[in-house]
Each structure stands twice: as C-alpha cells, then as structure tokens.
Design a protein around this motif. Structure first.
Motif, PDB file in Angstrom:
ATOM      1  N   LEU A  16       0.820  -1.207   0.000  1.00 14.79           N
ATOM      2  CA  LEU A  16       0.000   0.000   0.000  1.00 14.79           C
ATOM      3  C   LEU A  16       0.856   1.260   0.000  1.00 14.79           C
ATOM      4  O   LEU A  16       0.539   2.247  -0.664  1.00 14.79           O
ATOM      5  CB  LEU A  16      -0.936   0.006   1.215  1.00 14.79           C
ATOM      6  CG  LEU A  16      -2.133  -0.947   1.167  1.00 14.79           C
ATOM      7  CD1 LEU A  16      -2.887  -0.908   2.485  1.00 14.79           C
ATOM      8  CD2 LEU A  16      -3.062  -0.577   0.019  1.00 14.79           C
ATOM      9  N   THR A  17       1.966   1.213   0.741  1.00 16.50           N
ATOM     10  CA  THR A  17       2.839   2.393   0.814  1.00 16.50           C
ATOM     11  C   THR A  17       3.403   2.739  -0.556  1.00 16.50           C
ATOM     12  O   THR A  17       3.342   3.891  -1.003  1.00 16.50           O
ATOM     13  CB  THR A  17       3.973   2.144   1.806  1.00 16.50           C
ATOM     14  OG1 THR A  17       3.424   1.907   3.101  1.00 16.50           O
ATOM     15  CG2 THR A  17       4.901   3.358   1.867  1.00 16.50           C
ATOM     16  N   PHE A  18       3.964   1.720  -1.220  1.00 20.02           N
ATOM     17  CA  PHE A  18       4.538   1.987  -2.533  1.00 20.02           C
ATOM     18  C   PHE A  18       3.448   2.345  -3.547  1.00 20.02           C
ATOM     19  O   PHE A  18       3.656   3.185  -4.431  1.00 20.02           O
ATOM     20  CB  PHE A  18       5.326   0.773  -3.022  1.00 20.02           C
ATOM     21  CG  PHE A  18       6.659   0.618  -2.332  1.00 20.02           C
ATOM     22  CD1 PHE A  18       7.646   1.581  -2.489  1.00 20.02           C
ATOM     23  CD2 PHE A  18       6.927  -0.479  -1.538  1.00 20.02           C
ATOM     24  CE1 PHE A  18       8.878   1.438  -1.868  1.00 20.02           C
ATOM     25  CE2 PHE A  18       8.149  -0.617  -0.907  1.00 20.02           C
ATOM     26  CZ  PHE A  18       9.135   0.337  -1.068  1.00 20.02           C
ATOM     27  N   THR A  19       2.298   1.689  -3.427  1.00 15.63           N
ATOM     28  CA  THR A  19       1.213   1.960  -4.376  1.00 15.63           C
ATOM     29  C   THR A  19       0.698   3.382  -4.233  1.00 15.63           C
ATOM     30  O   THR A  19       0.540   4.114  -5.214  1.00 15.63           O
ATOM     31  CB  THR A  19       0.062   0.963  -4.171  1.00 15.63           C
ATOM     32  OG1 THR A  19       0.552  -0.365  -4.346  1.00 15.63           O
ATOM     33  CG2 THR A  19      -1.065   1.219  -5.162  1.00 15.63           C
ATOM     34  N   ILE A  20       0.442   3.795  -2.974  1.00 14.87           N
ATOM     35  CA  ILE A  20      -0.143   5.116  -2.724  1.00 14.87           C
ATOM     36  C   ILE A  20       0.860   6.236  -2.984  1.00 14.87           C
ATOM     37  O   ILE A  20       0.520   7.283  -3.540  1.00 14.87           O
ATOM     38  CB  ILE A  20      -0.680   5.184  -1.282  1.00 14.87           C
ATOM     39  CG1 ILE A  20      -1.855   4.202  -1.114  1.00 14.87           C
ATOM     40  CG2 ILE A  20      -1.134   6.602  -0.943  1.00 14.87           C
ATOM     41  CD1 ILE A  20      -2.349   4.085   0.307  1.00 14.87           C
ATOM     42  N   ILE A  23       3.159   4.544  -7.199  1.00 18.95           N
ATOM     43  CA  ILE A  23       2.494   4.045  -8.396  1.00 18.95           C
ATOM     44  C   ILE A  23       1.267   4.883  -8.748  1.00 18.95           C
ATOM     45  O   ILE A  23       1.127   5.360  -9.888  1.00 18.95           O
ATOM     46  CB  ILE A  23       2.101   2.571  -8.222  1.00 18.95           C
ATOM     47  CG1 ILE A  23       3.365   1.727  -8.039  1.00 18.95           C
ATOM     48  CG2 ILE A  23       1.307   2.079  -9.427  1.00 18.95           C
ATOM     49  CD1 ILE A  23       3.095   0.260  -7.815  1.00 18.95           C
ATOM     50  N   ILE A  24       0.363   5.067  -7.779  1.00 23.18           N
ATOM     51  CA  ILE A  24      -0.886   5.792  -8.078  1.00 23.18           C
ATOM     52  C   ILE A  24      -0.620   7.226  -8.534  1.00 23.18           C
ATOM     53  O   ILE A  24      -1.177   7.670  -9.548  1.00 23.18           O
ATOM     54  CB  ILE A  24      -1.835   5.749  -6.865  1.00 23.18           C
ATOM     55  CG1 ILE A  24      -2.335   4.316  -6.657  1.00 23.18           C
ATOM     56  CG2 ILE A  24      -3.005   6.710  -7.059  1.00 23.18           C
ATOM     57  CD1 ILE A  24      -3.266   4.164  -5.484  1.00 23.18           C
ATOM     58  N   PRO A  25       0.237   8.006  -7.813  1.00 26.19           N
ATOM     59  CA  PRO A  25       0.506   9.360  -8.323  1.00 26.19           C
ATOM     60  C   PRO A  25       1.089   9.360  -9.730  1.00 26.19           C
ATOM     61  O   PRO A  25       0.730  10.208 -10.557  1.00 26.19           O
ATOM     62  CB  PRO A  25       1.505   9.928  -7.303  1.00 26.19           C
ATOM     63  CG  PRO A  25       1.245   9.165  -6.056  1.00 26.19           C
ATOM     64  CD  PRO A  25       0.891   7.784  -6.509  1.00 26.19           C
ATOM     65  N   GLY A  26       2.021   8.394  -9.992  1.00 26.13           N
ATOM     66  CA  GLY A  26       2.609   8.329 -11.333  1.00 26.13           C
ATOM     67  C   GLY A  26       1.574   8.008 -12.390  1.00 26.13           C
ATOM     68  O   GLY A  26       1.528   8.641 -13.452  1.00 26.13           O
ATOM     69  N   ILE A  27       0.717   7.014 -12.092  1.00 26.55           N
ATOM     70  CA  ILE A  27      -0.315   6.627 -13.057  1.00 26.55           C
ATOM     71  C   ILE A  27      -1.298   7.770 -13.284  1.00 26.55           C
ATOM     72  O   ILE A  27      -1.651   8.091 -14.421  1.00 26.55           O
ATOM     73  CB  ILE A  27      -1.058   5.368 -12.557  1.00 26.55           C
ATOM     74  CG1 ILE A  27      -0.126   4.155 -12.592  1.00 26.55           C
ATOM     75  CG2 ILE A  27      -2.294   5.101 -13.411  1.00 26.55           C
ATOM     76  CD1 ILE A  27      -0.733   2.901 -11.995  1.00 26.55           C
ATOM     77  N   VAL A  28      -1.706   8.421 -12.170  1.00 25.43           N
ATOM     78  CA  VAL A  28      -2.651   9.533 -12.297  1.00 25.43           C
ATOM     79  C   VAL A  28      -2.056  10.658 -13.138  1.00 25.43           C
ATOM     80  O   VAL A  28      -2.721  11.235 -14.017  1.00 25.43           O
ATOM     81  CB  VAL A  28      -3.051  10.052 -10.901  1.00 25.43           C
ATOM     82  CG1 VAL A  28      -3.843  11.359 -11.022  1.00 25.43           C
ATOM     83  CG2 VAL A  28      -3.877   9.010 -10.165  1.00 25.43           C
ATOM     84  N   PHE A  29      -0.770  10.959 -12.895  1.00 25.26           N
ATOM     85  CA  PHE A  29      -0.127  12.040 -13.627  1.00 25.26           C
ATOM     86  C   PHE A  29      -0.063  11.723 -15.120  1.00 25.26           C
ATOM     87  O   PHE A  29      -0.436  12.548 -15.961  1.00 25.26           O
ATOM     88  CB  PHE A  29       1.281  12.279 -13.085  1.00 25.26           C
ATOM     89  CG  PHE A  29       2.096  13.211 -13.938  1.00 25.26           C
ATOM     90  CD1 PHE A  29       1.874  14.578 -13.908  1.00 25.26           C
ATOM     91  CD2 PHE A  29       3.064  12.712 -14.807  1.00 25.26           C
ATOM     92  CE1 PHE A  29       2.614  15.444 -14.707  1.00 25.26           C
ATOM     93  CE2 PHE A  29       3.807  13.568 -15.607  1.00 25.26           C
ATOM     94  CZ  PHE A  29       3.582  14.941 -15.556  1.00 25.26           C
ATOM     95  N   PHE A  30       0.421  10.514 -15.433  1.00 28.83           N
ATOM     96  CA  PHE A  30       0.579  10.175 -16.841  1.00 28.83           C
ATOM     97  C   PHE A  30      -0.765  10.053 -17.544  1.00 28.83           C
ATOM     98  O   PHE A  30      -0.911  10.477 -18.690  1.00 28.83           O
ATOM     99  CB  PHE A  30       1.378   8.878 -16.985  1.00 28.83           C
ATOM    100  CG  PHE A  30       2.858   9.067 -16.802  1.00 28.83           C
ATOM    101  CD1 PHE A  30       3.592   9.843 -17.673  1.00 28.83           C
ATOM    102  CD2 PHE A  30       3.510   8.476 -15.729  1.00 28.83           C
ATOM    103  CE1 PHE A  30       4.954  10.021 -17.500  1.00 28.83           C
ATOM    104  CE2 PHE A  30       4.867   8.663 -15.547  1.00 28.83           C
ATOM    105  CZ  PHE A  30       5.600   9.434 -16.423  1.00 28.83           C
ATOM    106  N   VAL A  31      -1.772   9.468 -16.845  1.00 28.30           N
ATOM    107  CA  VAL A  31      -3.096   9.359 -17.457  1.00 28.30           C
ATOM    108  C   VAL A  31      -3.690  10.739 -17.713  1.00 28.30           C
ATOM    109  O   VAL A  31      -4.228  11.019 -18.797  1.00 28.30           O
ATOM    110  CB  VAL A  31      -4.037   8.522 -16.559  1.00 28.30           C
ATOM    111  CG1 VAL A  31      -5.481   8.635 -17.043  1.00 28.30           C
ATOM    112  CG2 VAL A  31      -3.607   7.064 -16.550  1.00 28.30           C
TER     113      VAL A  31
END
Length: 588
Positions: A16-20, A23-31
């Motif tokens: 969860l730590t790495f995801t939140i 991963i999630i910020p990176g995915i949100v930014f790129f999307v």
C-alpha cells in the motif's frame, strides 16, 4: 481469548505504501497528461480541418454562385427570351446553339450545356449518349423547384467516341410567360474540385475527403475511382446526422478509428467530409505512451527490489506460518513455537495457536451436535408410524362401511384418506390439474356431508389435464366459498371452477354466487378479525410468487351481494416438467 489482530499486515502495508506514494501518483499524472494532450491534439486536428474546410466551402460556393448567375443569362438574352415565350419549337433555331456554345466556352470546367424545350433538345460541348436516362432520373426534381437552381451529384456520363467523363450538373426549369416549357442544364467536369480542394490537408496521406449528396452519392473524392459511386452507408448516414460537426468512426474494413469532420453547404445541399486516421494524427501521443510504459517498468523494478528486501525480513516467517495453516486443512493441528515477537508476526503466531485450540473444541462440539441430530431423526421416523396406523384404521372403517352398505361413510373415508396421503406421502410440490381436481372433489365431498347448500361444477378440457400446478393451490378459495360465501344465503350456492390456457398462460377462474366481500380486507392489518380466511389466500399468493415469480398471481373481484370471482394467472407447466416450452429449472 483470540488476540485482536492488526488492521493491516506487514506485506499489505508495504504494498500500500509503494502503491499510494509512487504508483498511483505516477499513473494519475501520466493518465491525466496523456488525456489532456490527446484532447489537445484531437481538438487541434478538428479545428484546423474545420477552418480549412469552411474556406474551401466558401470558395466553392463563390464559384457555384457565379455558375448559377450564368444559368440565368437564359432570361437576360432578349433573343432567347423571345424564342422561349413563343412556345413553338418545331424548327431548330441556330441562335440557341450559339447561346449554348458561348456558355460552354465561358469556363474551362463547363463540360456541356443542354436546353430542352418541348420535344427539341439543343446541346453544346459533350454529346451525351445517356442524356434521356439522365432526364428520366432528374428532370422531375428540377421541375419541382419551379425555376430555382438545383445541383445534381456527379455521375459517370457516356459521351461520343467512348468517352466517360465524371460530370455533375446545375439544372433549372425553363418557364415562358405562362408556364413551364422545358429545362436548362449546365454540366461541369469534376476536375473543378481539384482546384477548390488544393489545400494540403485534402492531400495528406492519412486523410481522405468526400463530397456527398443526401442520397450518399459521391460528388468528388480524394479517391478518384469512387467519384460518381455510392459512399459507405454507415459513414455517410452518421455524417448526415452530424451535419456541421465531427465524430469518431471505426472503419468497417480496417477496424481503425477515424476522425471525421463534416461541413454542410446550404447552396448545393452537399456535405463535405474529411476522414483522418486517428493513429497517424496521434503519433506523438503514441510515443508518449511508450515513454510512460518505460517509466512504469522502472517503477515496477524498484518495487520488486524493495519487495525482495522486505521478504527476507518479514515474509519468511509468514511462509512458515502458512505451512502450519495448510497442515490444519489436513487435520494436523500442530502448534507453532513461540518466538517472543510482539509485532504483527508475533500476534499472528499467538492467534494461530489459539485457533488450533478453538478448532479442536469446535470439532468436539460438532460431534455432539451430530449425535443429537441423529437421535432426532430416529424420533421422526418413529412418529411416522402414527399416520400409517391412522390410514390402516380408516381403511378398516371403510370396509366396515362397505359390509354394512354405508356408501356415504365409505366415500367420505376414501376422500379423507386421499387428502391425507396427498399431504403426507406425496413429496412432489406440483401435481397435474387432473390430480388437483380429484383432490378438490374429495375435499368437496367431505364438506357436502356437513353443508348441503352448494354445488360445484368443473370445466377442465382434456388437452390441459396434464398441466401441472402447485398441490392444493385452489383448496383455500373453495373452502372460503363453502364456509362463508353461502352462509345465510337463500337457495343453493353454485361454485364454478374453470381451467383454460390463453396466450401461453394457465388461467383458472373460481366463481360463486354467494354473498361477496370486500377484497381490500385481504391487505388490512392482520390484527383485525375477518370472517374470510385471508391467511390462506395470502399464503396461496406467496406460494405463487416464490415458485413462479411476481408476474403471476391472484386477482379477486367481489362486492357485497354480488358474489366473488377469483382469477389465478399461472405459467403453463407441461407434464414433462417444461414451462412454456422451457425447462422447469428456469422458473424464478
């Protein structure tokens, strides 16, 4: 007592730590970035094409307006006007040929000019072999315009010397001072569009353009072979529905998504559309997506390295605990050795040991419960001896009645035995209409021994006797008729039970000529005391809904002094277990 565990384990916390955080910020930014850039690219492509298409349309309409004015010179020429008004065209007039030649020679894109007056046809330019067919297809539409100019789509014409030019035409009705006397046509070469659509966007490798009429006829196209033919129906229909605008369209042949931009001309009633391959227009977006995949792969690699580190520190003990839990599934209740850890792993191990103790205790309790259940089953089997003894006793009474020639007693006992055996021994929830009628007859016979003021009539056609119905579904309605409908009524009561099939549905009507009642009382508060057996009726409705669904049910029509009509709406269930031609397993 079982120790209270933490909300999240170590592995979950790490993931969860790495995801939140990563991963999630990176995915949100790129999307978000890709969506914004994709929208920008799409809007830019559409806006660019719309602006250029509007300019092309203006250029075309300017030139076409000049051609419309050229067609009006027919009335500005006094000699031609006088010739038209005389309405006598038996002899050929050289003046007309000179006039038409001047029109053809006035513009290099004018292929021919044709004037039809009565039965005489004058022409200059191309000498079309299929002109009569052309008139048959278009002249009535031209005449219907009553002198207004009308543009006709490009067609492959047949001219002399085996020439087949792609020409479109401007036509208008020719009127004398009194009425219509013919039609005037100017034919144009489709090469004119090469000059009109000379902007680079109309010649991009990834872009096709079409000028289409309302009946999907292609006036001109970047694909010259398609000029004069009929366009793809799905694309043309969608384009005409859009009018001035744009949409995304999936090409039926290649399966590729296309950007379609449309521009409508009021003058010609033609629609100009450009079709651009989206993947080509979004080439930069595709490159950015590839870069996003590379960056995402680096994220995954980083997480894998971190995962391996934490696995050595935390997940090894979890694996050991997992093996012990697997042994529990094999009924090997082995406790795990204490480690003295106070973190999540220590709590898991302590809880596991407590669980092993609890499972062993539960197994012992289950054994005791199963033993008690078996004892109850034995009691139930013993109690079944009672109804069997009653049936034997009733049979003895029946035969005593036979010996003493007491037919009423004999038949009453037989009816009672039939009803009891149907309830006790027949485990089937559904029986045939024939069997249901037999049970009703047994019940009615018993009641007639008590009440003699009624008769029952059955209407059961032979062809539906094997249809199935829930057992004893009709008995509560018949009982209410007998006990309540005829109470205090003068004369003999009449109950009619009618079975029939209508539209693939089994319909059953139960009517009586009794005293009637208020049907709304069925839905009243259960604490109110009513004479009618509302509980039995409500149970019937509930059984129908549970077995067949709420599209089936019961309707009751009654009023005081007017009798009662009960209507049951049920599915057709054939003797083979099929409902309306479907398997009975399909019942909701």
């Amino acid at each position: 007592m079982l120790a209270k565990g933490v909300l999240f384990g170590v592995k979950t916390k790490m993931i969860l730590t790495f995801t939140i955080c990563i991963i999630i910020p990176g995915i949100v930014f790129f999307v978000f970035f890709l969506q914004s850039y994709s929208s920008y690219v799409l809007d830019n492509v559409i806006e660019n094409k719309e602006n250029i298409m509007k300019e092309a349309q203006k250029n075309m309409e300017f030139r076409f307006e000049a051609y419309k004015n050229t067609s009006m010179t027919l009335y500005y020429n006094e000699a031609m006007k006088a010739y038209i008004n005389q309405e006598e065209y038996a002899e050929e007039n050289p003046l007309v040929n000179q006039f038409l030649s001047s029109i053809v020679n006035s513009d290099r894109y004018i292929a021919a000019a044709v004037l039809r007056l009565g039965d005489r046809i004058y022409g200059s330019g191309y000498s079309y072999q299929n002109l009569e067919d052309y008139f048959v297809r278009h002249e009535q539409d031209i005449l219907a315009q009553k002198g207004r100019a009308m543009w006709n789509p490009t067609e492959v014409m047949t001219a002399s010397y085996n020439q087949t030019p792609d020409n479109f035409s401007l036509g208008r009705a020719v009127n004398s001072e009194l009425h219509n006397v013919g039609s005037f046509w100017i034919f144009f070469s489709s090469e004119i569009f090469n000059n009109i659509f000379k902007n680079s966007i109309f010649h991009e490798e990834s872009t096709d353009y079409y000028m289409i009429s309302e009946d999907y006829q292609i006036i001109t196209s970047s694909n010259k072979e398609m000029t004069g033919s009929r366009g793809e129906e799905g694309l043309c229909r969608r384009a005409w529905e859009t009018g001035n605008g744009n949409f995304l369209y999936e090409d039926e042949g290649s399966g590729k998504e296309k950007i379609v931009v449309c521009s409508y001309s009021d003058m010609t009633d033609w629609l100009l559309i450009t079709v651009t391959d989206k993947s080509t227009a979004f080439k930069d977006v595709t490159e950015m997506k590839k870069a996003s995949v590379i960056i995402g792969s680096l994220y995954v690699l980083f997480i894998l390295i971190a995962y391996c580190f934490f696995s050595k520190e935390f997940f090894g003990p979890m694996k050991k605990l997992s093996r012990k839990l697997y042994n529990v599934t094999e009924r090997k209740f082995e406790k795990i050795e204490e480690t003295g850890r106070t973190d999540e792993m220590g709590m898991l191990m302590n809880n596991y040991n407590y669980m092993v103790d609890e499972i062993q205790a539960l197994i012992e309790n289950i054994r005791e419960e199963e033993k008690a259940k078996n004892e109850e089953k034995m009691k139930v089997l013993s109690m079944q001896i009672g109804p069997h003894f009653i049936y034997n006793t009733l049979n003895t009474i029946k035969w005593m009645a036979v010996v003493n020639r007491q037919d009423n007693i004999k038949r009453m006992v037989e009816s009672l035995v039939k009803l009891m055996m149907s309830v006790t021994y027949n485990n089937s929830e559904e029986i045939t209409l024939k069997e249901e009628k037999a049970l009703l007859e047994s019940y009615v016979y018993i009641q007639k021994m008590r009440f003699t003021n009624f008769d029952v009539e059955y209407e059961l056609p032979e062809e539906i006797q094997e249809f199935k119905i829930l057992k004893l579904l009709l008995q509560p309605f018949v009982e209410n008729c007998i006990l309540h409908a005829f109470k205090g009524k003068a004369g003999v009561g009449q109950i009619t039970i009618r079975f029939y099939e209508k539209g693939g549905v089994l319909e059953i009507d139960i009517t009586d000529n009794g005293l009637g009642f208020d049907p709304d009382a069925i839905t009243k508060n259960g604490n109110e005391k009513n004479e009618i057996d509302h509980v039995g009726i409500c149970n019937v409705i509930e059984r129908i809904w549970l077995n067949y669904g709420k599209e089936y049910g019961v309707t009751i029509d009654s009023a005081a002094g007017m009798g009662t009509a009960v209507h049951l709406h049920l599915p057709v269930i054939c003797g083979g277990g099929e409902k309306n031609g479907e398997s009975s397993d399909s019942r909701g």
